[in-house]
Design a protein around this motif. Structure first.
Motif, PDB file in Angstrom:
ATOM      1  N   PHE A  24      12.980 -20.365  25.124  1.00  0.00           N
ATOM      2  CA  PHE A  24      12.184 -21.304  24.332  1.00  0.00           C
ATOM      3  C   PHE A  24      12.285 -21.004  22.842  1.00  0.00           C
ATOM      4  O   PHE A  24      12.197 -21.911  22.019  1.00  0.00           O
ATOM      5  N   GLY A  25      12.451 -19.737  22.478  1.00  0.00           N
ATOM      6  CA  GLY A  25      12.684 -19.405  21.070  1.00  0.00           C
ATOM      7  C   GLY A  25      13.979 -20.007  20.567  1.00  0.00           C
ATOM      8  O   GLY A  25      14.042 -20.574  19.466  1.00  0.00           O
ATOM      9  N   LEU A  26      15.031 -19.907  21.376  1.00  0.00           N
ATOM     10  CA  LEU A  26      16.313 -20.519  20.998  1.00  0.00           C
ATOM     11  C   LEU A  26      16.215 -22.046  20.957  1.00  0.00           C
ATOM     12  O   LEU A  26      16.823 -22.680  20.090  1.00  0.00           O
ATOM     13  N   CYS A  27      15.452 -22.614  21.874  1.00  0.00           N
ATOM     14  CA  CYS A  27      15.257 -24.073  21.840  1.00  0.00           C
ATOM     15  C   CYS A  27      14.503 -24.493  20.586  1.00  0.00           C
ATOM     16  O   CYS A  27      14.803 -25.540  19.998  1.00  0.00           O
ATOM     17  N   GLY A  28      13.525 -23.693  20.160  1.00  0.00           N
ATOM     18  CA  GLY A  28      12.808 -23.990  18.926  1.00  0.00           C
ATOM     19  C   GLY A  28      13.723 -23.921  17.719  1.00  0.00           C
ATOM     20  O   GLY A  28      13.674 -24.782  16.824  1.00  0.00           O
ATOM     21  N   TRP A  29      14.566 -22.901  17.689  1.00  0.00           N
ATOM     22  CA  TRP A  29      15.505 -22.771  16.574  1.00  0.00           C
ATOM     23  C   TRP A  29      16.491 -23.939  16.572  1.00  0.00           C
ATOM     24  O   TRP A  29      16.801 -24.508  15.525  1.00  0.00           O
ATOM     25  N   ALA A  30      16.981 -24.314  17.763  1.00  0.00           N
ATOM     26  CA  ALA A  30      17.919 -25.430  17.859  1.00  0.00           C
ATOM     27  C   ALA A  30      17.256 -26.743  17.430  1.00  0.00           C
ATOM     28  O   ALA A  30      17.907 -27.591  16.802  1.00  0.00           O
ATOM     29  N   SER A  31      15.990 -26.902  17.742  1.00  0.00           N
ATOM     30  CA  SER A  31      15.312 -28.134  17.318  1.00  0.00           C
ATOM     31  C   SER A  31      15.137 -28.161  15.798  1.00  0.00           C
ATOM     32  O   SER A  31      15.226 -29.233  15.187  1.00  0.00           O
ATOM     33  N   ALA A  32      14.925 -27.002  15.173  1.00  0.00           N
ATOM     34  CA  ALA A  32      14.854 -26.962  13.711  1.00  0.00           C
ATOM     35  C   ALA A  32      16.224 -27.293  13.104  1.00  0.00           C
ATOM     36  O   ALA A  32      16.312 -28.007  12.092  1.00  0.00           O
ATOM     37  N   MET A  33      17.300 -26.782  13.725  1.00  0.00           N
ATOM     38  CA  MET A  33      18.651 -27.102  13.250  1.00  0.00           C
ATOM     39  C   MET A  33      18.939 -28.592  13.392  1.00  0.00           C
ATOM     40  O   MET A  33      19.513 -29.214  12.501  1.00  0.00           O
ATOM     41  N   LEU A  34      18.523 -29.157  14.526  1.00  0.00           N
ATOM     42  CA  LEU A  34      18.739 -30.584  14.760  1.00  0.00           C
ATOM     43  C   LEU A  34      17.943 -31.418  13.758  1.00  0.00           C
ATOM     44  O   LEU A  34      18.457 -32.414  13.237  1.00  0.00           O
ATOM     45  N   HIS A  35      16.740 -31.011  13.472  1.00  0.00           N
ATOM     46  CA  HIS A  35      15.923 -31.724  12.500  1.00  0.00           C
ATOM     47  C   HIS A  35      16.565 -31.679  11.116  1.00  0.00           C
ATOM     48  O   HIS A  35      16.589 -32.688  10.394  1.00  0.00           O
ATOM     49  N   ASN A  36      17.084 -30.523  10.729  1.00  0.00           N
ATOM     50  CA  ASN A  36      17.781 -30.414   9.448  1.00  0.00           C
ATOM     51  C   ASN A  36      19.016 -31.311   9.420  1.00  0.00           C
ATOM     52  O   ASN A  36      19.287 -31.978   8.427  1.00  0.00           O
ATOM     53  N   SER A  37      19.760 -31.321  10.505  1.00  0.00           N
ATOM     54  CA  SER A  37      20.992 -32.124  10.545  1.00  0.00           C
ATOM     55  C   SER A  37      20.689 -33.620  10.495  1.00  0.00           C
ATOM     56  O   SER A  37      21.398 -34.377   9.830  1.00  0.00           O
ATOM     57  N   LEU A  38      19.645 -34.034  11.197  1.00  0.00           N
ATOM     58  CA  LEU A  38      19.300 -35.450  11.198  1.00  0.00           C
ATOM     59  C   LEU A  38      18.791 -35.918   9.834  1.00  0.00           C
ATOM     60  O   LEU A  38      18.938 -37.090   9.485  1.00  0.00           O
ATOM     61  N   ASN A  39      18.212 -35.017   9.079  1.00  0.00           N
ATOM     62  CA  ASN A  39      17.744 -35.353   7.738  1.00  0.00           C
ATOM     63  C   ASN A  39      18.794 -35.060   6.664  1.00  0.00           C
ATOM     64  O   ASN A  39      18.466 -35.072   5.475  1.00  0.00           O
ATOM     65  N   ALA A  43      22.177 -27.226   7.608  1.00  0.00           N
ATOM     66  CA  ALA A  43      21.521 -26.866   8.872  1.00  0.00           C
ATOM     67  C   ALA A  43      20.935 -25.457   8.848  1.00  0.00           C
ATOM     68  O   ALA A  43      19.803 -25.245   9.265  1.00  0.00           O
ATOM     69  N   LEU A  44      21.682 -24.484   8.358  1.00  0.00           N
ATOM     70  CA  LEU A  44      21.213 -23.103   8.409  1.00  0.00           C
ATOM     71  C   LEU A  44      20.370 -22.697   7.205  1.00  0.00           C
ATOM     72  O   LEU A  44      19.536 -21.802   7.308  1.00  0.00           O
ATOM     73  N   LYS A  45      20.580 -23.301   6.059  1.00  0.00           N
ATOM     74  CA  LYS A  45      19.952 -22.826   4.831  1.00  0.00           C
ATOM     75  C   LYS A  45      18.652 -23.525   4.485  1.00  0.00           C
ATOM     76  O   LYS A  45      17.814 -22.962   3.793  1.00  0.00           O
ATOM     77  N   ALA A  46      18.443 -24.726   4.941  1.00  0.00           N
ATOM     78  CA  ALA A  46      17.254 -25.485   4.555  1.00  0.00           C
ATOM     79  C   ALA A  46      16.110 -25.197   5.528  1.00  0.00           C
ATOM     80  O   ALA A  46      16.293 -25.164   6.735  1.00  0.00           O
ATOM     81  N   GLY A  47      14.933 -24.987   4.982  1.00  0.00           N
ATOM     82  CA  GLY A  47      13.738 -24.823   5.807  1.00  0.00           C
ATOM     83  C   GLY A  47      13.750 -23.597   6.679  1.00  0.00           C
ATOM     84  O   GLY A  47      13.436 -23.693   7.865  1.00  0.00           O
ATOM     85  N   VAL A  48      14.090 -22.456   6.095  1.00  0.00           N
ATOM     86  CA  VAL A  48      14.125 -21.222   6.890  1.00  0.00           C
ATOM     87  C   VAL A  48      12.732 -20.891   7.406  1.00  0.00           C
ATOM     88  O   VAL A  48      12.583 -20.384   8.530  1.00  0.00           O
ATOM     89  N   HIS A  49      11.707 -21.187   6.627  1.00  0.00           N
ATOM     90  CA  HIS A  49      10.337 -20.940   7.076  1.00  0.00           C
ATOM     91  C   HIS A  49      10.005 -21.806   8.297  1.00  0.00           C
ATOM     92  O   HIS A  49       9.317 -21.369   9.214  1.00  0.00           O
ATOM     93  N   ARG A  50      10.506 -23.032   8.325  1.00  0.00           N
ATOM     94  CA  ARG A  50      10.279 -23.909   9.473  1.00  0.00           C
ATOM     95  C   ARG A  50      11.051 -23.411  10.689  1.00  0.00           C
ATOM     96  O   ARG A  50      10.566 -23.489  11.823  1.00  0.00           O
ATOM     97  N   GLN A  51      12.240 -22.870  10.466  1.00  0.00           N
ATOM     98  CA  GLN A  51      13.009 -22.306  11.568  1.00  0.00           C
ATOM     99  C   GLN A  51      12.253 -21.134  12.193  1.00  0.00           C
ATOM    100  O   GLN A  51      12.156 -21.028  13.421  1.00  0.00           O
ATOM    101  N   ALA A  52      11.707 -20.268  11.333  1.00  0.00           N
ATOM    102  CA  ALA A  52      10.944 -19.123  11.841  1.00  0.00           C
ATOM    103  C   ALA A  52       9.702 -19.596  12.593  1.00  0.00           C
ATOM    104  O   ALA A  52       9.336 -19.015  13.628  1.00  0.00           O
ATOM    105  N   LEU A  53       9.054 -20.632  12.084  1.00  0.00           N
ATOM    106  CA  LEU A  53       7.874 -21.173  12.762  1.00  0.00           C
ATOM    107  C   LEU A  53       8.240 -21.740  14.130  1.00  0.00           C
ATOM    108  O   LEU A  53       7.544 -21.474  15.130  1.00  0.00           O
TER     109      LEU A  53
END
Length: 110
Positions: A24-39, A43-53
């Motif tokens: 589930f941690g990996l799924c959360g990280w992947a969803s943050a990556m997907l959110h960055n990509s869709l916006n 993918a890796l550099k934007a919203g690192v705080h959101r990725q950690a959350l």
């Protein structure tokens, strides 16, 4: 009380690192990556705080899912052993065999 009843408190807690938490941690990280990509953000550099959350929330959900899973398996084991204790005629003792009685004799082919 939450998801688990009070009788689940006697079970030992699961390890912090378990398969559900990692998954589930990996799924959360992947969803943050997907959110960055869709916006259309990096993918890796934007919203690192959101990725950690998202990783933390996924880890938390996975940990508590493991606790619930352990409770369900414990209740099933308790119910099965109680049924076996109450109905011994359905579960007769088997005759013990030695390993030599189970395995066929070995004859090498030369």
């Amino acid at each position: 009380m939450g998801l688990l009843p009070d009788e689940a408190k006697v079970l030992p807690p699961p390890g912090i690192v378990n398969r559900n938490s990692v998954w589930f941690g990996l799924c959360g990280w992947a969803s943050a990556m997907l959110h960055n990509s869709l916006n259309r953000r990096p993918a890796l550099k934007a919203g690192v705080h959101r990725q950690a959350l998202f990783i933390t929330v996924g880890w938390f959900i996975g940990y508590h899912l493991t606790k619930f899973e352990n409770y369900k398996y414990a209740t099933l084991d308790r119910d099965m052993s109680e049924y076996i204790r109450l109905h011994p005629e359905e579960f007769p003792e088997k005759a013990l065999k030695t390993f030599a009685e189970i395995v066929e004799p070995f004859h090498p082919i030369r």
